[in-house]
Design a protein around this motif. Sequence first.
Motif, PDB file in Angstrom:
ATOM      1  N   SER A 124       0.988  -1.345  -0.013  1.00  0.00           N
ATOM      2  CA  SER A 124      -0.141   0.005  -0.065  1.00  0.00           C
ATOM      3  C   SER A 124       0.846   1.356  -0.089  1.00  0.00           C
ATOM      4  O   SER A 124       2.012   1.312   0.648  1.00  0.00           O
ATOM      5  CB  SER A 124      -0.905   0.046   1.237  1.00  0.00           C
ATOM      6  OG  SER A 124      -1.696  -1.259   1.239  1.00  0.00           O
ATOM      7  N   ARG A 143      -2.392  -1.553  -3.362  1.00  0.00           N
ATOM      8  CA  ARG A 143      -3.207  -0.514  -3.266  1.00  0.00           C
ATOM      9  C   ARG A 143      -2.527   1.043  -3.224  1.00  0.00           C
ATOM     10  O   ARG A 143      -1.533   1.087  -2.445  1.00  0.00           O
ATOM     11  CB  ARG A 143      -4.052  -0.522  -2.061  1.00  0.00           C
ATOM     12  CG  ARG A 143      -4.835  -1.918  -1.882  1.00  0.00           C
ATOM     13  CD  ARG A 143      -5.293  -2.184  -0.516  1.00  0.00           C
ATOM     14  NE  ARG A 143      -6.110  -3.201  -0.309  1.00  0.00           N
ATOM     15  CZ  ARG A 143      -5.824  -4.691  -0.353  1.00  0.00           C
ATOM     16  NH1 ARG A 143      -4.591  -5.002  -0.414  1.00  0.00           N
ATOM     17  NH2 ARG A 143      -6.660  -5.426  -0.205  1.00  0.00           N
ATOM     18  N   ASP A 198      -3.226   5.281  -3.284  1.00  0.00           N
ATOM     19  CA  ASP A 198      -4.162   6.513  -3.058  1.00  0.00           C
ATOM     20  C   ASP A 198      -4.056   7.235  -4.452  1.00  0.00           C
ATOM     21  O   ASP A 198      -3.198   7.200  -5.319  1.00  0.00           O
ATOM     22  CB  ASP A 198      -3.465   7.292  -2.102  1.00  0.00           C
ATOM     23  CG  ASP A 198      -4.523   8.487  -1.552  1.00  0.00           C
ATOM     24  OD1 ASP A 198      -5.412   8.315  -0.852  1.00  0.00           O
ATOM     25  OD2 ASP A 198      -4.681   9.340  -2.594  1.00  0.00           O
ATOM     26  N   GLN A 199      -5.502   7.748  -4.819  1.00  0.00           N
ATOM     27  CA  GLN A 199      -5.303   8.379  -6.045  1.00  0.00           C
ATOM     28  C   GLN A 199      -4.548   9.568  -6.461  1.00  0.00           C
ATOM     29  O   GLN A 199      -4.198   9.789  -7.513  1.00  0.00           O
ATOM     30  CB  GLN A 199      -6.786   8.584  -6.618  1.00  0.00           C
ATOM     31  CG  GLN A 199      -7.403   9.536  -5.701  1.00  0.00           C
ATOM     32  CD  GLN A 199      -9.032   9.672  -6.065  1.00  0.00           C
ATOM     33  OE1 GLN A 199      -9.546   9.032  -7.036  1.00  0.00           O
ATOM     34  NE2 GLN A 199      -9.688  10.271  -5.225  1.00  0.00           N
ATOM     35  N   VAL A 204      -5.725  -2.989  -6.760  1.00  0.00           N
ATOM     36  CA  VAL A 204      -6.928  -2.960  -5.812  1.00  0.00           C
ATOM     37  C   VAL A 204      -7.501  -1.722  -5.950  1.00  0.00           C
ATOM     38  O   VAL A 204      -7.001  -0.712  -5.692  1.00  0.00           O
ATOM     39  CB  VAL A 204      -6.682  -3.361  -4.225  1.00  0.00           C
ATOM     40  CG1 VAL A 204      -7.914  -3.387  -3.691  1.00  0.00           C
ATOM     41  CG2 VAL A 204      -5.850  -4.740  -4.423  1.00  0.00           C
ATOM     42  N   THR A 205      -8.662  -1.648  -6.324  1.00  0.00           N
ATOM     43  CA  THR A 205      -9.633  -0.526  -6.452  1.00  0.00           C
ATOM     44  C   THR A 205     -10.932  -0.788  -5.722  1.00  0.00           C
ATOM     45  O   THR A 205     -11.253  -1.527  -5.213  1.00  0.00           O
ATOM     46  CB  THR A 205     -10.032  -0.065  -7.950  1.00  0.00           C
ATOM     47  OG1 THR A 205     -10.769  -1.342  -8.362  1.00  0.00           O
ATOM     48  CG2 THR A 205      -8.956   0.095  -8.793  1.00  0.00           C
ATOM     49  N   GLU A 206     -11.633   0.556  -5.480  1.00  0.00           N
ATOM     50  CA  GLU A 206     -13.199   0.518  -5.039  1.00  0.00           C
ATOM     51  C   GLU A 206     -13.967   0.386  -6.071  1.00  0.00           C
ATOM     52  O   GLU A 206     -13.670   1.438  -6.823  1.00  0.00           O
ATOM     53  CB  GLU A 206     -13.020   1.541  -3.782  1.00  0.00           C
ATOM     54  CG  GLU A 206     -12.325   1.215  -2.479  1.00  0.00           C
ATOM     55  CD  GLU A 206     -12.501   2.493  -1.597  1.00  0.00           C
ATOM     56  OE1 GLU A 206     -13.315   3.354  -1.836  1.00  0.00           O
ATOM     57  OE2 GLU A 206     -11.959   2.373  -0.530  1.00  0.00           O
ATOM     58  N   ALA A 207     -14.878  -0.121  -5.766  1.00  0.00           N
ATOM     59  CA  ALA A 207     -16.241   0.204  -6.869  1.00  0.00           C
ATOM     60  C   ALA A 207     -16.902   1.440  -6.530  1.00  0.00           C
ATOM     61  O   ALA A 207     -16.859   2.041  -5.231  1.00  0.00           O
ATOM     62  CB  ALA A 207     -17.168  -0.877  -6.770  1.00  0.00           C
ATOM     63  N   GLU A 208     -17.419   2.203  -7.742  1.00  0.00           N
ATOM     64  CA  GLU A 208     -18.046   3.472  -7.509  1.00  0.00           C
ATOM     65  C   GLU A 208     -19.164   3.150  -6.837  1.00  0.00           C
ATOM     66  O   GLU A 208     -19.893   2.134  -7.396  1.00  0.00           O
ATOM     67  CB  GLU A 208     -18.042   4.228  -8.762  1.00  0.00           C
ATOM     68  CG  GLU A 208     -16.973   4.596  -9.516  1.00  0.00           C
ATOM     69  CD  GLU A 208     -17.111   5.501 -10.783  1.00  0.00           C
ATOM     70  OE1 GLU A 208     -18.334   5.613 -11.131  1.00  0.00           O
ATOM     71  OE2 GLU A 208     -16.215   5.876 -11.350  1.00  0.00           O
TER      72      GLU A 208
END
Length: 156
Positions: A79, A117, A119-120, A145-149
Amino acid sequence: MAFGRTSLGSSAGGGGRAMGAGAQRPLSDINVTPLVDVMLVLLVIFIITAPLMASSIKLDLPQTDAGQPNDAPKFVSLSVDASGKVFLNDQAVTDEELATRLEKAAADNKDTEVQLRADQTVPYGKVVALMGIANKAGLSRIGFVTEAEPPKKPGS
């Protein structure tokens, strides 16, 4: 002598029509009740016999060290936070420590996956540098690894 008059119309005794006065009309609907009964019986049979089919043959297999059961795929979590600090399995590490620990993970299992992971706001160059460290250590399987919108509300 008087002759009586007889009517020659339809007689109650039968005659010209195939369907008599008391005959029923043919049914145009199919009776599905027997079909449903048969299907339910088959369903019960399959429900009862399916578990028996899975392990119907009992074997006493030989034991060996070569036939180990498949372990769950191993992975390490890498991360990078917004400030650029690097974490390996949720522990802060320097680039040198990261390289050493990734080499050890690769020595343990070549198929170890790196779950990255970031940070954007982290610069692309930092992410590429971490991918290079992992690749140099011998780990080529890298997953991002991303998060779903969140789902959009209708009318927005």
